[in-house]
Design an enzyme around this catalytic site. Structure first.
Site, PDB file in Angstrom:
ATOM      1  N   ARG A  52       0.599  -1.282  -0.075  1.00 43.25           N
ATOM      2  CA  ARG A  52       0.259   0.010  -0.162  1.00 43.25           C
ATOM      3  C   ARG A  52       1.166   1.549   0.097  1.00 43.25           C
ATOM      4  O   ARG A  52       0.006   2.500  -0.656  1.00 43.25           O
ATOM      5  CB  ARG A  52      -0.694   0.162   1.709  1.00 43.25           C
ATOM      6  CG  ARG A  52      -2.207   1.093   1.219  1.00 43.25           C
ATOM      7  CD  ARG A  52      -3.385   0.863   2.107  1.00 43.25           C
ATOM      8  NE  ARG A  52      -2.773   0.491   2.960  1.00 43.25           N
ATOM      9  CZ  ARG A  52      -1.998   1.245   4.528  1.00 43.25           C
ATOM     10  NH1 ARG A  52      -1.910   1.750   4.327  1.00 43.25           N
ATOM     11  NH2 ARG A  52      -1.925   0.173   5.480  1.00 43.25           N
ATOM     12  N   TYR A 106     -12.839  13.582 -18.797  1.00 41.59           N
ATOM     13  CA  TYR A 106     -13.224  12.329 -18.982  1.00 41.59           C
ATOM     14  C   TYR A 106     -14.365  12.816 -18.046  1.00 41.59           C
ATOM     15  O   TYR A 106     -14.937  13.153 -16.482  1.00 41.59           O
ATOM     16  CB  TYR A 106     -12.425  11.966 -18.243  1.00 41.59           C
ATOM     17  CG  TYR A 106     -12.153   9.878 -18.123  1.00 41.59           C
ATOM     18  CD1 TYR A 106     -12.599   8.987 -18.585  1.00 41.59           C
ATOM     19  CD2 TYR A 106     -12.357   9.485 -17.043  1.00 41.59           C
ATOM     20  CE1 TYR A 106     -12.671   7.856 -18.458  1.00 41.59           C
ATOM     21  CE2 TYR A 106     -12.776   8.199 -16.367  1.00 41.59           C
ATOM     22  CZ  TYR A 106     -12.499   7.248 -17.694  1.00 41.59           C
ATOM     23  OH  TYR A 106     -13.188   5.684 -16.853  1.00 41.59           O
ATOM     24  N   ASP A 178      -4.563  15.548 -18.356  1.00 38.72           N
ATOM     25  CA  ASP A 178      -4.301  13.909 -18.489  1.00 38.72           C
ATOM     26  C   ASP A 178      -4.368  14.124 -19.724  1.00 38.72           C
ATOM     27  O   ASP A 178      -4.753  14.574 -20.379  1.00 38.72           O
ATOM     28  CB  ASP A 178      -5.652  13.581 -18.066  1.00 38.72           C
ATOM     29  CG  ASP A 178      -5.680  12.422 -18.297  1.00 38.72           C
ATOM     30  OD1 ASP A 178      -5.618  12.341 -19.155  1.00 38.72           O
ATOM     31  OD2 ASP A 178      -7.027  12.354 -17.806  1.00 38.72           O
ATOM     32  N   LYS A 203      -4.171   2.166 -20.402  1.00 39.15           N
ATOM     33  CA  LYS A 203      -4.402   2.643 -22.051  1.00 39.15           C
ATOM     34  C   LYS A 203      -2.945   2.183 -22.470  1.00 39.15           C
ATOM     35  O   LYS A 203      -2.809   1.249 -22.495  1.00 39.15           O
ATOM     36  CB  LYS A 203      -5.338   4.408 -22.108  1.00 39.15           C
ATOM     37  CG  LYS A 203      -6.379   4.304 -20.952  1.00 39.15           C
ATOM     38  CD  LYS A 203      -7.255   3.560 -21.432  1.00 39.15           C
ATOM     39  CE  LYS A 203      -8.738   4.003 -20.483  1.00 39.15           C
ATOM     40  NZ  LYS A 203      -8.883   5.526 -19.591  1.00 39.15           N
TER      41      LYS A 203
END
Ligand SMILES: *Cc1c(COP(=O)(O)O)cnc(C)c1O
Length: 386
Positions: A52, A106, A178, A203
């Site tokens: 984590r 987005y 982004d 992606k």
């Protein structure tokens, strides 16, 4: 790899960047260390590793490599693109701060900005990114971040950065981009004065439609703060996802260059077809941002869109007839995909609202893969004839 002093090219960096020099007996590929915890040294908290915390061996290697590819001081890999955007915003903004965002972003990011940040006392203003004066007008004394996405989903608009980065920097505001749609092969925003780069690594970076991951790139103190948020909000990636991401990255240069080539050929072919009303691809001279794209991008990308003359019913017939293209959301992988924004990213708008922002019924977004261009064109041709 062995000590190299000259600056390595992007493809070499994608394969070797950040790796330890090879020694006899070790594997050529990176070992996967699928462990949550790690044997610790006694008498010190130095070197404490935990998945984590984002400091597993597989995470640290791919982070070094991504920083080199983007040209940033540091990078952090998170469990998704949304995890990356959310933790970057949590690191940059406090209650009472103001965020200015492009309105062309987005859907998940938009929900974060409209529904979640205001609940934390963070004000958000959306700007039409094509009105350069709009950005300046939107700024307030408490504005800390300007956020935008480029190239834009699904119209493939490419936004100008020059005036925006001088505006942000004269006001001491962080400029965040982004650039998921471009990948560092085609676009490295830090070279154009951007402070923070975010990707959905799901992606192009991974490129095989098999993991979810995100990355934030920026300077070290900022990345340390994003890491702190990632640890507390539980957004770290699994070691196996980092291993697959590193493996996917090795081919990013050849993948994306092939996608650029395929998309260019398909776009040029589509322009000549009477069944297609409009082709959206920044590599076409007819695209409204072709000149900007030529100055900012090293390649025009694998994302494009077409508008079918028959509207919605034609789009459905076309999709049913496709044999190579797969009808699925997401993008950037080796398999070519097609999707209708009216049933995915833009389903929350009415048909009229979509038409107003340039996405009429019959609009199809194509994510071009690395298949043979002839086969992709033949597939589109036979589907148009149905
Ligand atoms: C997919 C996508 C995201 C979200 O990424 P996930 O990995 O799905 O969380 C963010 N921005 C853009 C531009 C995207 O295409």
């Amino acid at each position: 790899m062995a000590e190299v002093t000259r600056k390595l090219g992007l493809s070499t960096t994608a394969i070797h960047g950040g790796a330890a020099p090879p020694t006899p007996g070790t594997g050529v590929t990176t070992p996967l260390v699928q462990s949550v915890n790690y044997v610790q040294e006694t008498g010190t908290s130095e070197g404490l590793r935990y998945t984590r915390y984002g400091n597993t061996p597989n995470a640290e290697l791919v982070q070094r490599r991504l920083a080199q590819l983007e040209g940033s001081e540091a990078a952090l890999v998170l469990s998704s693109g949304m995890g990356a955007t959310a933790c970057a915003m949590l690191a940059l903004l406090r209650g009472g701060d103001h965020l200015v965002s492009s309105s062309w972003i987005y859907g998940g990011t938009r929900t974060l900005f409209t529904d979640d940040l205001p609940g934390m006392g963070i004000e958000v203003t959306f700007c039409n990114p094509l009105e350069p004066r709009g950005w300046r007008k939107a700024l307030r004394k408490n504005t800390r971040v300007i956020f935008l996405e480029s190239p834009v989903n699904p119209t493939c608009r490419v936004l100008e950065l020059n005036s925006l980065q001088s505006l942000a920097h004269s006001e001491g505001i962080a400029l965040v981009v982004d650039s998921t749609f471009a990948s560092p092969v085609n676009f490295r925003p830090i070279e154009h004065g951007v402070d923070v780069v975010i990707h959905s690594a799901t992606k192009y970076l991974n490129g095989h439609h098999d993991i979810l991951a995100g990355v934030v790139c920026g300077n070290e103190p900022f990345i340390d703060e994003v890491r702190r948020k990632m640890m507390v909000w539980g957004q770290a990636p699994d070691p196996f996802a980092c291993w697959l991401l590193e493996r996917g990255l090795k081919t990013i240069d050849v993948r994306v260059k092939r996608q650029n080539e395929n998309a260019m050929r398909i776009a040029e072919w589509c322009v000549k077809r009477p069944e297609i009303a409009k082709v959206h691809y920044p590599g076409l001279p007819s695209h409204p941002d072709h000149e900007i794209a030529k100055t900012l991008l090293d390649g025009f990308g694998g994302m494009m869109a077409i508008e079918l003359k028959g509207g919605g019913p034609s789009a459905i017939r076309f999709i049913h007839a496709l044999k190579v293209f797969i009808y699925a959301a997401s993008l950037g992988g080796v398999d070519s995909l097609v999707i209708e924004p009216r049933y995915s990213s833009h389903e929350h708008l009415t048909s009229e609202e979509r038409a107003k922002i340039g996405i009429p019924d019959g609009f199809l977004r194509l994510s071009i893969g690395i298949e043979d261009a002839e086969d992709l064109i033949a597939d589109i041709e036979q589907a148009l004839q149905q």
